[in-house]
Design a protein around this motif. Structure first.
Motif, PDB file in Angstrom:
ATOM      1  N   THR A 104       0.819  -1.220   0.000  1.00 11.21           N
ATOM      2  CA  THR A 104       0.000   0.000   0.000  1.00 11.21           C
ATOM      3  C   THR A 104       0.853   1.270   0.000  1.00 11.21           C
ATOM      4  OG1 THR A 104      -0.182  -0.114   2.415  1.00 11.21           O
ATOM      5  CG2 THR A 104      -1.953  -1.122   1.128  1.00 11.21           C
ATOM      6  N   THR A 105       2.082   1.187   0.509  1.00 15.14           N
ATOM      7  CA  THR A 105       2.953   2.360   0.531  1.00 15.14           C
ATOM      8  C   THR A 105       3.934   2.395  -0.640  1.00 15.14           C
ATOM      9  OG1 THR A 105       4.509   1.200   2.000  1.00 15.14           O
ATOM     10  CG2 THR A 105       2.814   2.583   3.037  1.00 15.14           C
ATOM     11  N   GLY A 106       3.837   1.420  -1.547  1.00 12.96           N
ATOM     12  CA  GLY A 106       4.670   1.428  -2.738  1.00 12.96           C
ATOM     13  C   GLY A 106       6.068   0.877  -2.548  1.00 12.96           C
ATOM     14  N   GLN A 107       6.344   0.244  -1.416  1.00 13.01           N
ATOM     15  CA  GLN A 107       7.673  -0.339  -1.197  1.00 13.01           C
ATOM     16  C   GLN A 107       7.866  -1.631  -1.980  1.00 13.01           C
ATOM     17  OE1 GLN A 107       8.836  -0.423   3.084  1.00 13.01           O
ATOM     18  NE2 GLN A 107       6.884   0.589   3.420  1.00 13.01           N
ATOM     19  N   VAL A 108       6.762  -2.256  -2.373  1.00 11.14           N
ATOM     20  CA  VAL A 108       6.802  -3.494  -3.148  1.00 11.14           C
ATOM     21  C   VAL A 108       6.128  -3.240  -4.489  1.00 11.14           C
ATOM     22  CG1 VAL A 108       5.875  -5.833  -3.307  1.00 11.14           C
ATOM     23  CG2 VAL A 108       6.873  -5.034  -1.165  1.00 11.14           C
ATOM     24  N   THR A 109       6.804  -3.597  -5.578  1.00  9.77           N
ATOM     25  CA  THR A 109       6.269  -3.346  -6.911  1.00  9.77           C
ATOM     26  C   THR A 109       5.194  -4.364  -7.267  1.00  9.77           C
ATOM     27  OG1 THR A 109       7.862  -4.775  -8.038  1.00  9.77           O
ATOM     28  CG2 THR A 109       8.529  -2.493  -7.613  1.00  9.77           C
ATOM     29  N   GLU A 110       4.398  -4.040  -8.279  1.00  7.65           N
ATOM     30  CA  GLU A 110       3.329  -4.938  -8.709  1.00  7.65           C
ATOM     31  C   GLU A 110       3.866  -6.271  -9.200  1.00  7.65           C
ATOM     32  OE1 GLU A 110       0.503  -3.471 -11.446  1.00  7.65           O
ATOM     33  OE2 GLU A 110      -0.073  -1.734 -10.220  1.00  7.65           O
ATOM     34  N   LYS A 111       5.076  -6.272  -9.752  1.00 14.78           N
ATOM     35  CA  LYS A 111       5.634  -7.498 -10.315  1.00 14.78           C
ATOM     36  C   LYS A 111       6.366  -8.355  -9.273  1.00 14.78           C
ATOM     37  CE  LYS A 111       6.149  -5.666 -15.001  1.00 14.78           C
ATOM     38  NZ  LYS A 111       7.086  -5.416 -16.129  1.00 14.78           N
ATOM     39  N   SER A 112       6.496  -7.862  -8.062  1.00 11.52           N
ATOM     40  CA  SER A 112       7.188  -8.628  -7.033  1.00 11.52           C
ATOM     41  C   SER A 112       6.398  -9.886  -6.674  1.00 11.52           C
ATOM     42  CB  SER A 112       7.371  -7.778  -5.770  1.00 11.52           C
ATOM     43  OG  SER A 112       7.769  -8.580  -4.673  1.00 11.52           O
ATOM     44  N   PRO A 113       7.082 -11.012  -6.453  1.00 10.41           N
ATOM     45  CA  PRO A 113       6.379 -12.215  -5.986  1.00 10.41           C
ATOM     46  C   PRO A 113       5.600 -11.984  -4.693  1.00 10.41           C
ATOM     47  CG  PRO A 113       8.553 -12.810  -6.770  1.00 10.41           C
ATOM     48  CD  PRO A 113       8.497 -11.304  -6.768  1.00 10.41           C
ATOM     49  N   LEU A 114       6.065 -11.064  -3.835  1.00 10.52           N
ATOM     50  CA  LEU A 114       5.333 -10.794  -2.598  1.00 10.52           C
ATOM     51  C   LEU A 114       3.998 -10.113  -2.879  1.00 10.52           C
ATOM     52  CD1 LEU A 114       8.090  -9.702  -0.050  1.00 10.52           C
ATOM     53  CD2 LEU A 114       7.113 -11.964  -0.481  1.00 10.52           C
ATOM     54  N   ASN A 115       3.968  -9.261  -3.898  1.00  6.26           N
ATOM     55  CA  ASN A 115       2.689  -8.668  -4.305  1.00  6.26           C
ATOM     56  C   ASN A 115       1.789  -9.739  -4.916  1.00  6.26           C
ATOM     57  OD1 ASN A 115       0.846  -6.456  -4.816  1.00  6.26           O
ATOM     58  ND2 ASN A 115       1.411  -6.642  -6.972  1.00  6.26           N
ATOM     59  N   GLU A 116       2.372 -10.588  -5.731  1.00  2.81           N
ATOM     60  CA  GLU A 116       1.602 -11.645  -6.380  1.00  2.81           C
ATOM     61  C   GLU A 116       1.032 -12.637  -5.367  1.00  2.81           C
ATOM     62  OE1 GLU A 116       0.690 -11.921  -9.535  1.00  2.81           O
ATOM     63  OE2 GLU A 116       1.631  -9.981  -9.920  1.00  2.81           O
ATOM     64  N   VAL A 117       1.834 -12.998  -4.373  1.00  2.49           N
ATOM     65  CA  VAL A 117       1.345 -13.969  -3.398  1.00  2.49           C
ATOM     66  C   VAL A 117       0.281 -13.346  -2.493  1.00  2.49           C
ATOM     67  CG1 VAL A 117       3.004 -13.602  -1.506  1.00  2.49           C
ATOM     68  CG2 VAL A 117       2.063 -15.883  -1.916  1.00  2.49           C
ATOM     69  N   THR A 118       0.384 -12.047  -2.225  1.00  2.00           N
ATOM     70  CA  THR A 118      -0.654 -11.372  -1.438  1.00  2.00           C
ATOM     71  C   THR A 118      -1.980 -11.378  -2.192  1.00  2.00           C
ATOM     72  OG1 THR A 118       0.986  -9.941  -0.372  1.00  2.00           O
ATOM     73  CG2 THR A 118      -1.306  -9.206  -0.309  1.00  2.00           C
ATOM     74  N   LYS A 119      -1.928 -11.076  -3.478  1.00  2.00           N
ATOM     75  CA  LYS A 119      -3.151 -11.107  -4.298  1.00  2.00           C
ATOM     76  C   LYS A 119      -3.699 -12.531  -4.387  1.00  2.00           C
ATOM     77  CE  LYS A 119      -1.496  -9.101  -7.997  1.00  2.00           C
ATOM     78  NZ  LYS A 119      -1.440  -8.494  -9.353  1.00  2.00           N
ATOM     79  N   PHE A 120      -2.794 -13.486  -4.547  1.00  2.00           N
ATOM     80  CA  PHE A 120      -3.232 -14.876  -4.664  1.00  2.00           C
ATOM     81  C   PHE A 120      -3.920 -15.354  -3.393  1.00  2.00           C
ATOM     82  CE2 PHE A 120      -2.211 -19.245  -3.476  1.00  2.00           C
ATOM     83  CZ  PHE A 120      -2.957 -19.921  -4.427  1.00  2.00           C
ATOM     84  N   LEU A 121      -3.331 -15.048  -2.234  1.00  2.00           N
ATOM     85  CA  LEU A 121      -3.912 -15.507  -0.970  1.00  2.00           C
ATOM     86  C   LEU A 121      -5.277 -14.880  -0.693  1.00  2.00           C
ATOM     87  CD1 LEU A 121      -0.735 -15.566   1.307  1.00  2.00           C
ATOM     88  CD2 LEU A 121      -1.959 -17.531   0.338  1.00  2.00           C
ATOM     89  N   ASN A 122      -5.566 -13.758  -1.352  1.00  2.00           N
ATOM     90  CA  ASN A 122      -6.878 -13.117  -1.217  1.00  2.00           C
ATOM     91  C   ASN A 122      -7.786 -13.388  -2.413  1.00  2.00           C
ATOM     92  OD1 ASN A 122      -7.112 -11.262   1.316  1.00  2.00           O
ATOM     93  ND2 ASN A 122      -5.016 -10.988   0.596  1.00  2.00           N
ATOM     94  N   SER A 123      -7.335 -14.251  -3.304  1.00  2.85           N
ATOM     95  CA  SER A 123      -8.116 -14.565  -4.497  1.00  2.85           C
ATOM     96  C   SER A 123      -9.268 -15.506  -4.173  1.00  2.85           C
ATOM     97  CB  SER A 123      -7.220 -15.221  -5.555  1.00  2.85           C
ATOM     98  OG  SER A 123      -6.820 -16.526  -5.132  1.00  2.85           O
ATOM     99  N   ALA A 124     -10.234 -15.566  -5.088  1.00  2.00           N
ATOM    100  CA  ALA A 124     -11.359 -16.490  -4.916  1.00  2.00           C
ATOM    101  C   ALA A 124     -10.865 -17.929  -4.876  1.00  2.00           C
ATOM    102  CB  ALA A 124     -12.355 -16.304  -6.058  1.00  2.00           C
ATOM    103  N   GLU A 125      -9.782 -18.221  -5.605  1.00  2.00           N
ATOM    104  CA  GLU A 125      -9.243 -19.583  -5.629  1.00  2.00           C
ATOM    105  C   GLU A 125      -8.767 -20.010  -4.234  1.00  2.00           C
ATOM    106  OE1 GLU A 125      -5.980 -22.244  -8.130  1.00  2.00           O
ATOM    107  OE2 GLU A 125      -5.791 -20.058  -8.092  1.00  2.00           O
ATOM    108  N   PHE A 126      -7.965 -19.166  -3.581  1.00  2.00           N
ATOM    109  CA  PHE A 126      -7.414 -19.565  -2.284  1.00  2.00           C
ATOM    110  C   PHE A 126      -8.445 -19.437  -1.171  1.00  2.00           C
ATOM    111  CE2 PHE A 126      -5.183 -19.017   1.708  1.00  2.00           C
ATOM    112  CZ  PHE A 126      -4.333 -20.121   1.681  1.00  2.00           C
ATOM    113  N   ILE A 127      -9.181 -18.331  -1.120  1.00  2.00           N
ATOM    114  CA  ILE A 127     -10.199 -18.169  -0.079  1.00  2.00           C
ATOM    115  C   ILE A 127     -11.269 -19.256  -0.229  1.00  2.00           C
ATOM    116  CG2 ILE A 127     -11.958 -16.651   0.903  1.00  2.00           C
ATOM    117  CD1 ILE A 127      -9.138 -15.746   1.501  1.00  2.00           C
ATOM    118  N   GLY A 128     -11.603 -19.598  -1.476  1.00  2.00           N
ATOM    119  CA  GLY A 128     -12.554 -20.686  -1.706  1.00  2.00           C
ATOM    120  C   GLY A 128     -12.034 -22.014  -1.183  1.00  2.00           C
TER     121      GLY A 128
END
Length: 262
Positions: A104-128
């Motif tokens: 949220t503060t821009g310290q991690v870029t959109e292409k970073s695996p940490l950004n990707e894993v955060t989105k994934f863990l909140n995705s319908a696939e994982f929450i489902g």
């Protein structure tokens, strides 16, 4: 890169296993490529902070800049104070990276695996998947962070009920998630999560660090992260967080009924 689940997970069996103890270990939770990318990011691209507890067990964080301004003598003195308090109270000392805050503060870029894993863990696939395994159909989000336990690091007995968050946040922790990203760990090095049936128990169950392995358990559950041995050859990497209910969030992508329609 896109983070992906292992396509061969047996959801029905996992749900059955979880219901027995409200605790579950899932090996090979992600695709091999996803796990390798996350480990590389944790080892080589993560600006770790030092996280430790004060006298009242509240957290103090020191980022890289603050650590540079702190002398070795000051760190040693603080470390000794934490160790002394740990003989009789809830204390901890380990490395931490606040993934959601950093995004949220821009310290991690959109292409970073940490950004990707955060989105994934909140995705319908994982929450489902989490809903199916736990049987808890109102889970809507997870707030992941990264951890690194190096030699001498530890976290004393706790149950995950403590929740330092914004008062406007109405979410509730329901289940803890820890995904290990540590290869070739020796049991002699400690660092295991240990689960207890109550205060002052005579037995426990240990889960040692591994690679691409998820541990899921109900909150509250008494547990601790045992100290990593001083002679351990490396640190213990993981991404952890809490699956939450939140009355202010409706997951239409998971078929939830909109609030106004209830």
């Amino acid at each position: 890169m896109q983070i992906q689940l292992n396509p061969n997970l047996g959801t029905t069996q996992l749900a059955s296993d979880f219901q027995q103890k409200k605790r579950l270990r899932i090996d090979n939770i992600l695709s091999a490529d996803s796990a390798e990318a996350i480990l590389d990011c944790l080892k080589n691209q993560t600006a770790w902070q030092l996280l430790y507890s004060n006298a009242d067990s509240s957290p103090t964080r020191l980022n890289n800049q603050q650590l540079e301004q702190t002398t070795i003598e000051q760190i040693k003195a603080t470390h000794a104070q934490v160790y002394a308090r740990a003989t009789s109270s809830y204390q901890y000392w380990y490395k931490f990276f606040p993934m959601v805050e950093a995004i949220t503060t821009g310290q991690v870029t959109e292409k970073s695996p940490l950004n990707e894993v955060t989105k994934f863990l909140n995705s319908a696939e994982f929450i489902g998947l989490a809903r199916k395994i736990t049987g808890h159909s109102s889970l809507v989000k997870i707030d992941p962070h990264a951890t690194l336990y190096e030699p001498g690091d530890f976290k004393n007995l706790h149950d995950d009920m403590r929740d330092d968050k914004d008062a406007r946040d109405k979410s509730i922790r329901r289940y803890a998630v820890v995904i290990d990203f540590t290869k070739n760990w020796s049991v002699n090095w400690g660092g295991e999560m240990q689960f207890y049936p109550g205060q002052n128990p005579t037995t426990s169950e240990s889960i040692f660090p591994g690679f691409n392995a998820l541990t899921l358990f109900q909150v509250p559950t008494l547990h601790r992260t045992n100290m990593v041995a001083p002679y351990a050859a490396k640190g213990r990497y993981a991404i952890a967080g809490w699956l939450r209910d939140d009355p202010n969030i409706t997951r239409l992508d998971l078929g939830d009924t909109p609030v106004e329609a209830k």
